[in-house]
Design an enzyme around this catalytic site. Structure first.
Site, PDB file in Angstrom:
ATOM      1  N   SER B  48       9.890  -7.312 -19.023  1.00 42.61           N
ATOM      2  CA  SER B  48      10.567  -7.074 -17.870  1.00 42.61           C
ATOM      3  C   SER B  48      11.044  -8.141 -16.957  1.00 42.61           C
ATOM      4  O   SER B  48      11.818  -8.046 -16.177  1.00 42.61           O
ATOM      5  CB  SER B  48       9.697  -5.949 -17.255  1.00 42.61           C
ATOM      6  N   GLY B  75       8.040  -3.788 -20.337  1.00 41.37           N
ATOM      7  CA  GLY B  75       6.853  -3.157 -21.040  1.00 41.37           C
ATOM      8  C   GLY B  75       6.631  -3.625 -22.392  1.00 41.37           C
ATOM      9  O   GLY B  75       5.521  -3.618 -22.926  1.00 41.37           O
ATOM     10  N   ASN B 106       2.112  -8.529 -20.911  1.00 39.41           N
ATOM     11  CA  ASN B 106       1.751  -6.949 -21.131  1.00 39.41           C
ATOM     12  C   ASN B 106       0.844  -6.749 -22.085  1.00 39.41           C
ATOM     13  O   ASN B 106       0.335  -5.678 -22.314  1.00 39.41           O
ATOM     14  CB  ASN B 106       3.156  -6.325 -21.395  1.00 39.41           C
ATOM     15  N   ASP B 194       5.759  -5.656  -6.676  1.00 44.03           N
ATOM     16  CA  ASP B 194       4.791  -4.510  -7.272  1.00 44.03           C
ATOM     17  C   ASP B 194       3.516  -5.232  -7.664  1.00 44.03           C
ATOM     18  O   ASP B 194       2.859  -5.056  -8.550  1.00 44.03           O
ATOM     19  CB  ASP B 194       5.362  -3.614  -8.071  1.00 44.03           C
ATOM     20  N   HIS B 197       6.369  -7.902 -10.542  1.00 42.39           N
ATOM     21  CA  HIS B 197       7.793  -8.419 -10.726  1.00 42.39           C
ATOM     22  C   HIS B 197       8.162  -8.916  -9.389  1.00 42.39           C
ATOM     23  O   HIS B 197       7.904  -8.911  -8.400  1.00 42.39           O
ATOM     24  CB  HIS B 197       8.754  -6.891 -10.803  1.00 42.39           C
TER      25      HIS B 197
END
Ligand SMILES: [Ca+2]
Lengths: 225, 222
Positions: B48, B75, B106, B194, B197
């Site tokens: 991402s 992801g 991830n 968040d 990101h």
């Protein structure tokens, strides 16, 4: 028991507590800011916030965006029950959640959404609750899309009859004649591009402007003492 | 007996479609189609962090003019990317000169060594399939508002990047991880909205050295 109606925090799958950090930040925003509109919900709303379309049209309306990627109905319910709509007096609350409840039935999803609406109503007796329909997803037709269509039918027929609840159809025009959704609208076949945001959320924007102004008009008509 | 634990990062794997909308597979298929028909110089590939880059001012105003494709999937883990590049995403009609690679954050349940070994395997595949290609490897970013195990793992992986790829002539590590964590050990949502990101503004700053490295490599090769 319907899992959609039982408030729970999202599981910390990654082990970095990000979800709880985001919730805490939303709480602090409710203490620091005075929004007219609060968007609350899932990935669709979170992604909307990072588009030019949001900055140009929604930010000037004094909107806060409490969208969290991957949230399910029960997670949003938990957040609301734990303060995210306290300490604020918005005129409108926009609720979009349910697309991530991939293991629940349309009936369970609707029950969960009603539970959220009731919870909001307990805190804000007169607020307008705007519920955009759920967006279709996946490049090709798939069972989840069918379920989302069923949820939308119930939203339009049942939820829209509730007092001060407005259901807005935003799901039209994404699925092409051949059944596909374009990455120009949804870059990963779920989240909206800037162009897709405009297509989906233009009617929501129009309604918000109307609802906010309607409130102002009423205020103006009230005789001063 | 010498039993070696199997490293999940080095075994190509498709993403399990537990939601049932087939999005991962359809994105992969789109990237395969784009590889076959595009004439570009640079491909960005990864998770991402790469995918979101294409919606930033930096990409739209600067990076895109270098003739780029973006094959990011939110992801994705190392083993997913490995599968993708072994299954058509590198079948270019006109091979790119540079690959910008970012993946690994991830793999939350893997060790730094496992992730590093998986990334080495990806670089090996890139080199085999694209021949004389340059690989630009931005370091992995810290994550989480507060200190956590993922931050520590990513920091260890970055050390391995910096210590091991110096001697590899076609791999260019670009350190981008500094300056994100504040003095009090927190990450601000103005930098990572968040806590994973980057915001649009932060992308402009954090990925600028990546853009500059790619541009200078393109100038070098003419
Ligand atoms: Ca109504």
């Amino acid at each position: 028991m319907n899992p959609c109606t039982l408030p729970v925090p999202a599981e910390d799958r990654d082990g970095d507590q990000r979800w709880m950090s985001i919730h805490q930040r939303f709480l602090s925003e409710t203490r620091e800011k005075d929004p007219d509109v609060i968007f609350i919900g899932d990935s669709i709303l979170q992604a909307l916030q990072h588009t030019d379309y949001w900055n140009e049209l929604f930010a000037p309306l004094h909107c806060l965006n409490f969208g969290i990627h991957w949230d399910q109905i029960q997670n949003v319910l938990w957040r609301i029950k734990n303060g995210e709509l306290d300490n604020v007096q918005p005129k409108v609350i926009v609720l979009h959640v349910g697309t991530n409840n991939y293991s629940n039935t349309p009936e369970q999803i609707i029950e969960g959404i009603i539970e959220i609406i009731d919870t909001i109503r307990e805190k804000h007796r007169d607020v307008y609750i705007v519920v955009p329909t759920l967006l279709p997803r996946g490049h090709n037709p798939n069972p989840l899309r069918d379920r989302i269509s069923q949820v939308n039918e119930i939203l339009k027929n049942k939820i829209s009859t509730l007092n001060k609840v407005e259901v807005v159809e935003i799901d039209k025009g994404f699925v092409h004649v051949d059944g596909t959704i374009s990455h120009h609208d949804m870059y990963d076949y779920l989240l909206l591009t800037n162009a897709g945001s405009k297509k989906a959320f233009e009617p929501v924007h129009e309604l918000l402007v109307q609802l906010i102004n309607e409130g102002e008009t009423e205020k103006d008509l009230t005789p001063s003492e | 007996m010498d039993v070696k634990k199997i490293n999940p990062c080095t075994i190509p794997a498709t993403k399990v479609d537990f939601v049932g909308d087939n999005r991962w597979r359809n994105m992969h298929e789109r990237y395969v189609a784009e590889a076959g028909t595009s004439e570009i110089d640079v491909v960005f590939i990864g998770d991402s962090i790469i995918q979101q880059l294409q919606f930033t001012q930096l990409w739209i105003e600067k990076i895109n003019s270098l003739h780029c494709l973006n094959f990011g999937i939110g992801g994705d883990r190392v083993e997913h990317l490995l599968w993708r590049i072994l299954n058509g995403e590198l079948n270019f009609g006109y091979p790119p000169k540079i690959v910008v690679l970012s993946v690994g954050t991830n793999n939350v349940d893997c060790t730094a060594q496992e992730v590093f070994d998986g990334i080495c395997k990806i670089i090996q595949v890139l080199t085999e399939k694209l021949g004389n290609v340059d690989v630009v490897l931005p370091t992995l970013l810290p994550r989480g508002q507060h200190p956590n195990a993922n931050r520590e793992r990513n920091a260890l992986i970055n050390e391995m990047f910096l210590n091991n790829f110096d001697s590899k002539p076609n791999v260019y590590v670009v350190p981008i991880h500094d300056g994100i964590v504040q003095k009090d050990e927190t990450i601000s949502h103005y930098v990572m909205h968040d806590y994973l990101h980057l915001t649009n503004e932060a992308y402009n700053k954090v990925f600028m050295p990546v853009y500059e490295k790619v541009r200078s490599l393109l100038n070098k090769t003419g």
